[in-house]
Design a protein around this motif. Structure first.
Motif, PDB file in Angstrom:
ATOM      1  N   ILE A   1      12.699  -0.084  -7.151  1.00  0.00           N
ATOM      2  CA  ILE A   1      11.789   0.806  -6.439  1.00  0.00           C
ATOM      3  C   ILE A   1      10.969   0.023  -5.418  1.00  0.00           C
ATOM      4  O   ILE A   1      10.809   0.445  -4.270  1.00  0.00           O
ATOM      5  CB  ILE A   1      10.878   1.551  -7.437  1.00  0.00           C
ATOM      6  N   LEU A   2      10.469  -1.155  -5.835  1.00  0.00           N
ATOM      7  CA  LEU A   2       9.692  -1.974  -4.894  1.00  0.00           C
ATOM      8  C   LEU A   2      10.549  -2.370  -3.702  1.00  0.00           C
ATOM      9  O   LEU A   2      10.117  -2.277  -2.547  1.00  0.00           O
ATOM     10  CB  LEU A   2       9.160  -3.223  -5.601  1.00  0.00           C
TER      11      LEU A   2
ATOM     12  N   LEU B   1      10.930   0.583  -1.460  1.00  0.00           N
ATOM     13  CA  LEU B   1       9.751   0.814  -0.609  1.00  0.00           C
ATOM     14  C   LEU B   1       9.750  -0.158   0.568  1.00  0.00           C
ATOM     15  O   LEU B   1       9.484   0.218   1.710  1.00  0.00           O
ATOM     16  CB  LEU B   1       8.470   0.651  -1.423  1.00  0.00           C
TER      17      LEU B   1
ATOM     18  N   PHE C   1      12.481   0.786   2.974  1.00  0.00           N
ATOM     19  CA  PHE C   1      12.072   2.036   3.616  1.00  0.00           C
ATOM     20  C   PHE C   1      11.125   1.758   4.783  1.00  0.00           C
ATOM     21  O   PHE C   1      11.305   2.253   5.898  1.00  0.00           O
ATOM     22  CB  PHE C   1      11.393   2.920   2.559  1.00  0.00           C
ATOM     23  N   LEU C   2      10.112   0.910   4.528  1.00  0.00           N
ATOM     24  CA  LEU C   2       9.161   0.569   5.587  1.00  0.00           C
ATOM     25  C   LEU C   2       9.851  -0.183   6.721  1.00  0.00           C
ATOM     26  O   LEU C   2       9.622   0.096   7.898  1.00  0.00           O
ATOM     27  CB  LEU C   2       8.005  -0.268   5.033  1.00  0.00           C
TER      28      LEU C   2
ATOM     29  N   LYS D   1      11.741   2.149   8.859  1.00  0.00           N
ATOM     30  CA  LYS D   1      10.851   2.918   9.743  1.00  0.00           C
ATOM     31  C   LYS D   1      10.438   2.070  10.945  1.00  0.00           C
ATOM     32  O   LYS D   1      10.355   2.567  12.068  1.00  0.00           O
ATOM     33  CB  LYS D   1       9.586   3.352   8.985  1.00  0.00           C
TER      34      LYS D   1
ATOM     35  N   LEU E   1       8.192   4.571  12.698  1.00  0.00           N
ATOM     36  CA  LEU E   1       6.915   4.256  12.052  1.00  0.00           C
ATOM     37  C   LEU E   1       5.768   4.935  12.789  1.00  0.00           C
ATOM     38  O   LEU E   1       4.796   5.391  12.190  1.00  0.00           O
ATOM     39  CB  LEU E   1       6.696   2.743  12.017  1.00  0.00           C
TER      40      LEU E   1
ATOM     41  N   ALA F   1       3.272  -5.524   4.514  1.00  0.00           N
ATOM     42  CA  ALA F   1       3.411  -4.768   3.274  1.00  0.00           C
ATOM     43  C   ALA F   1       4.867  -4.702   2.859  1.00  0.00           C
ATOM     44  O   ALA F   1       5.202  -4.873   1.679  1.00  0.00           O
ATOM     45  CB  ALA F   1       2.841  -3.361   3.445  1.00  0.00           C
TER      46      ALA F   1
ATOM     47  N   PHE G   1       6.334  -6.042  -0.625  1.00  0.00           N
ATOM     48  CA  PHE G   1       7.128  -5.277  -1.592  1.00  0.00           C
ATOM     49  C   PHE G   1       8.396  -6.047  -1.965  1.00  0.00           C
ATOM     50  O   PHE G   1       8.775  -6.125  -3.138  1.00  0.00           O
ATOM     51  CB  PHE G   1       7.530  -3.927  -0.996  1.00  0.00           C
TER      52      PHE G   1
ATOM     53  N   PRO H   1       7.560   8.288  -2.264  1.00  0.00           N
ATOM     54  CA  PRO H   1       7.595   8.122  -0.812  1.00  0.00           C
ATOM     55  C   PRO H   1       9.015   7.957  -0.287  1.00  0.00           C
ATOM     56  O   PRO H   1       9.376   8.537   0.731  1.00  0.00           O
ATOM     57  CB  PRO H   1       6.760   6.860  -0.588  1.00  0.00           C
TER      58      PRO H   1
ATOM     59  N   ILE I   1      11.817   8.897  -1.905  1.00  0.00           N
ATOM     60  CA  ILE I   1      12.591  10.114  -2.194  1.00  0.00           C
ATOM     61  C   ILE I   1      12.278  11.200  -1.166  1.00  0.00           C
ATOM     62  O   ILE I   1      13.178  11.778  -0.554  1.00  0.00           O
ATOM     63  CB  ILE I   1      12.279  10.612  -3.623  1.00  0.00           C
ATOM     64  N   LEU I   2      10.966  11.462  -0.959  1.00  0.00           N
ATOM     65  CA  LEU I   2      10.584  12.490   0.017  1.00  0.00           C
ATOM     66  C   LEU I   2      11.035  12.096   1.424  1.00  0.00           C
ATOM     67  O   LEU I   2      11.478  12.935   2.210  1.00  0.00           O
ATOM     68  CB  LEU I   2       9.069  12.700   0.008  1.00  0.00           C
ATOM     69  N   GLY I   3      10.920  10.803   1.710  1.00  0.00           N
ATOM     70  CA  GLY I   3      11.314  10.323   3.033  1.00  0.00           C
ATOM     71  C   GLY I   3      12.789  10.544   3.298  1.00  0.00           C
ATOM     72  O   GLY I   3      13.197  10.788   4.429  1.00  0.00           O
TER      73      GLY I   3
ATOM     74  N   THR J   1       5.117  16.346   4.444  1.00  0.00           N
ATOM     75  CA  THR J   1       5.747  15.051   4.188  1.00  0.00           C
ATOM     76  C   THR J   1       5.271  14.012   5.196  1.00  0.00           C
ATOM     77  O   THR J   1       4.986  12.867   4.830  1.00  0.00           O
ATOM     78  CB  THR J   1       7.278  15.178   4.269  1.00  0.00           C
TER      79      THR J   1
ATOM     80  N   PHE K   1       1.746  13.026   4.257  1.00  0.00           N
ATOM     81  CA  PHE K   1       1.778  12.243   3.022  1.00  0.00           C
ATOM     82  C   PHE K   1       2.240  10.814   3.301  1.00  0.00           C
ATOM     83  O   PHE K   1       1.614   9.847   2.871  1.00  0.00           O
ATOM     84  CB  PHE K   1       2.696  12.923   1.999  1.00  0.00           C
ATOM     85  N   LEU K   2       3.351  10.689   4.034  1.00  0.00           N
ATOM     86  CA  LEU K   2       3.859   9.344   4.319  1.00  0.00           C
ATOM     87  C   LEU K   2       2.871   8.571   5.188  1.00  0.00           C
ATOM     88  O   LEU K   2       2.712   7.358   5.019  1.00  0.00           O
ATOM     89  CB  LEU K   2       5.230   9.421   4.991  1.00  0.00           C
TER      90      LEU K   2
ATOM     91  N   PHE L   1       0.245   7.317   2.862  1.00  0.00           N
ATOM     92  CA  PHE L   1       0.789   6.286   1.980  1.00  0.00           C
ATOM     93  C   PHE L   1       1.033   4.981   2.740  1.00  0.00           C
ATOM     94  O   PHE L   1       0.655   3.906   2.279  1.00  0.00           O
ATOM     95  CB  PHE L   1       2.085   6.766   1.317  1.00  0.00           C
ATOM     96  N   ILE L   2       1.663   5.079   3.921  1.00  0.00           N
ATOM     97  CA  ILE L   2       1.991   3.867   4.678  1.00  0.00           C
ATOM     98  C   ILE L   2       0.705   3.145   5.087  1.00  0.00           C
ATOM     99  O   ILE L   2       0.644   1.918   5.092  1.00  0.00           O
ATOM    100  CB  ILE L   2       2.860   4.212   5.906  1.00  0.00           C
TER     101      ILE L   2
ATOM    102  N   PRO M   1      -0.529  -1.250   2.274  1.00  0.00           N
ATOM    103  CA  PRO M   1      -0.888  -2.671   2.411  1.00  0.00           C
ATOM    104  C   PRO M   1      -2.202  -3.013   1.719  1.00  0.00           C
ATOM    105  O   PRO M   1      -2.332  -4.091   1.125  1.00  0.00           O
ATOM    106  CB  PRO M   1      -1.033  -2.865   3.932  1.00  0.00           C
TER     107      PRO M   1
ATOM    108  N   LEU N   1      -1.703  -3.101  -2.029  1.00  0.00           N
ATOM    109  CA  LEU N   1      -1.011  -4.347  -2.368  1.00  0.00           C
ATOM    110  C   LEU N   1      -1.985  -5.517  -2.389  1.00  0.00           C
ATOM    111  O   LEU N   1      -1.958  -6.349  -3.292  1.00  0.00           O
ATOM    112  CB  LEU N   1       0.084  -4.630  -1.343  1.00  0.00           C
TER     113      LEU N   1
ATOM    114  N   PHE O   1       2.368  -0.457  -9.878  1.00  0.00           N
ATOM    115  CA  PHE O   1       2.957   0.732 -10.503  1.00  0.00           C
ATOM    116  C   PHE O   1       1.901   1.566 -11.217  1.00  0.00           C
ATOM    117  O   PHE O   1       1.959   2.781 -11.227  1.00  0.00           O
ATOM    118  CB  PHE O   1       4.087   0.327 -11.457  1.00  0.00           C
TER     119      PHE O   1
END
Lengths: 252, 354
Positions: A13-14, A17, A20-21, A24, A30, A45, A49, A95, A97-99, B46, B49-50, B53-54, B58, B61, B234
């Motif tokens: 998953i990490l 992510l 995924f970034l 983008k 992005l 980021a 990940f 994120p 999955i929805l993406g 969506t 939301f993204l 989140f994006i 950072p 993290l 997590f």
């Protein structure tokens, strides 16, 4: 779920992510989500990940004895396996999955229903108030025009300057026939704070334009008022359909 | 979950996902259909939301890495040395600790929880939790960039510190602080000061927080820091994500134009900006630039309320509070800052002329 499987899923998953970034960033989409000044931070980021994923991915066990701290980690895993249930993994994967499931699209006219549209927004963040008037009329975007009309001591001096702007079509019910709004979203940091701004365009075939399609509008501007506020109005000479720009938003 | 239901749930999820994907693709292809409005909303939802989140990822993290560093390289004695013994001094130090731990409201939650586990007194932690998202170099710099040296900058910092310290002192009066914490967040924490005897008898002897602490070398410690950071991501990430989902849902449902219409009343403008701060859920490192957009039309008090309350309480971070505190404590953590923010902001609106 055994600690090993749990760890592997976490790592996947990490890594997901992170990829995924990176995707983008790579594809340029992005900017559909966040201001360009977050590019470096997002890249960091993504790398973060990937490093975390690499670190927790269970190693293939050597045939011989296990290293000391590897063992300690395994004990640790077990605690967390109970503290963080499987639905937690699913939520963190959301994120990605929805993406993947929902077709990516920048905010457009459809989002105005909730956000409202401003024709004279006081979007003063950044940028000096006078410098906006220094931009050549043909280079002004929708935000520059709205600011110019806000700050000009006499907006009628701007009359007949040529406008040349790109935006999406928004059919506002408050407008008369033969009028539509050419809009953009202005963003300070991410789409959560997006504000829709727009200029009224007079165009005889306004009704035939598909909502949310992108258009290139050219024509002289004229000072107008709406609800007691000074707004620019474009008397369009041409309205052409164009593909959405790669940077869909404007940054104040 | 029993052995039998787990595969059912997994298949259920998989089936729901495939069905949703099919539905979205089919409807998406046919955008003139009656469900086109739904697809538009889903797509807007969506995207927002993204976006949240994006932007937050950072910083979360960073917070989880900080939490890992504290766990591996910090021990109880370090804390004992650094935290003053009286509740007031403790709460003030807690409020200023953000200057050395530059975190925003997402990163501060895992860090605070880790510090609680290391025995940080409740009042210090609460004050840190509320103040750190503003009292830190990055946010001070962004507020300075947006508003310049002036009343907004000083009042933002001053009010944040004041509200955080008062809330911390209220928590210091708790005689059973461990009852306010989520079970995963307490070690043997003490009351208002680190002097009072440990209230819990939990002495598991695990981890470097208890017993003899040998500071590991960087080479040894780093993999552990990263593992803790991943676990923390997590644990906290799912709350961040649920909060972001909620915030983006609110944004697609609540018409913001209605909020932005009330910009002048001394009380109503404050309430509008507080509501906006909560549903926008933007990071404290950038909220000054957003507030600036409202500075021209909204009352100064309401802009300050946005800048002070937003970093303390917003949809995405408050849901993470539930990982640290129990529900009752979270209610206090929302209501106390809310009441004080409204009070101070309305006072400013009524008594100043800028």
């Amino acid at each position: 779920m055994t600690p090993r499987i749990y760890r592997t899923l976490q790592a996947l998953i990490l890594a997901g992510l992170g990829v995924f970034l990176l995707e983008k960033i790579w594809s340029g989409t992005l900017y559909w989500y966040i201001s360009n000044r977050f590019l470096l931070l997002t890249l960091l980021a993504a790398l973060g990940f990937l490093i975390l994923a690499q670190n927790i991915l269970p190693r293939r066990r050597p045939a011989g004895a296990q290293p000391e701290h590897e063992h300690a980690e395994a004990d640790h895993d077990h605690d967390h396996g109970e503290a963080a249930p499987a639905w937690g993994l699913f939520v963190v994967a959301l994120p990605v999955i929805l993406g993947l499931l929902v077709p990516a699209r920048p905010l457009g006219a459809a989002a105005i229903a909730n956000k409202g549209v401003n024709t004279s927004a006081p979007l003063v963040a950044g940028g000096g108030q006078t410098t906006k008037l220094d931009i050549a009329p043909a280079d002004r975007n929708i935000l520059d025009w709205i600011r110019a009309f806000n700050y000009a001591s006499d907006p009628t001096t701007l009359n007949d300057q040529p406008a040349d702007v790109i935006g999406f079509v928004y059919q506002d019910s408050r407008l008369g026939t033969g009028e539509f709004l050419v809009g953009r979203f202005a963003i300070n940091c991410c789409v959560a704070d997006a504000l829709a701004i727009g200029m009224v365009v007079q165009w005889p075939e306004a009704a035939s334009l598909a909502a949310n399609s992108w258009v290139h509008v050219r024509g002289p501007v004229e000072a107008s008022t709406a609800n007691g506020q000074r707004i620019p109005l474009i008397k369009a000479e041409s309205v052409e359909s164009v593909p959405p720009p790669s940077q869909p938003y404007l940054y104040p | 979950m029993t052995r039998l239901t787990r595969p059912v749930v997994i298949f259920g999820f998989a089936f729901a996902l495939v069905a949703a994907w099919l539905a979205v693709t089919l409807i998406g292809a046919n955008t003139t259909g009656p469900l086109a409005g739904f697809v538009d909303r889903l797509s807007t939802f969506t995207t927002i939301f993204l976006g949240i989140f994006i932007e937050a990822a950072p910083f979360l993290l960073l917070g989880t890495l900080g939490s890992g560093l504290v766990e591996v390289f910090f021990n109880k004695d370090d804390l004992n040395r650094l935290i003053p013994r009286t509740p007031l001094a403790g709460a003030i130090v807690g409020g200023l600790m953000g200057l050395f731990f530059p975190v925003c409201e997402c990163g501060v939650v895992p860090l605070t929880r880790r510090l609680f586990k290391k025995g940080l007194p409740l009042s210090v932690g609460v004050s840190f939790l509320l103040a750190a998202p503003v009292m830190n170099p990055i946010v001070i710099a962004s507020t300075l960039a947006a508003f310049g040296v002036g009343p907004v900058l000083f009042l933002r910092l001053g009010l944040t510190l004041l509200i955080a310290v008062i809330t911390g002192l209220v928590f210091a009066r708790q005689t059973h602080p461990e009852r306010l914490l989520n079970a995963t967040a307490w070690a043997e924490i003490s009351g208002g000061s680190i002097d009072s005897p440990p209230l819990s008898a939990k002495q598991t002897g695990e981890g470097p927080g208890v017993g003899i602490f040998a500071r590991p070398s960087l080479r040894e410690g780093l993999p552990r820091v990263l593992t803790i950071a991943a676990d923390e991501f997590f644990e906290m990430g799912r709350y961040l994500i649920i909060g972001s989902l909620l915030a983006s849902f609110m944004q697609t449902v609540v018409p913001q134009s209605a909020l932005l219409a009330v910009s002048s009343g001394p009380v109503i403008s404050v309430l509008a900006m507080i509501t906006l701060a909560v549903i926008l859920s933007v990071c404290s490192t950038v909220d000054a630039f957003i507030a600036l957009a409202f500075a021209g039309t909204f009352t100064t008090g309401s802009v300050l309320a946005f800048l002070v309350f937003g970093p303390m309480v917003d949809l995405k971070s408050t849901i993470m509070f539930l990982r640290v505190f129990n529900r009752k404590a979270v209610v206090y953590l929302i209501l106390l800052p809310l009441a004080m923010t409204i009070l101070f902001s309305v006072f400013i609106n009524l008594n100043t002329t800028w």
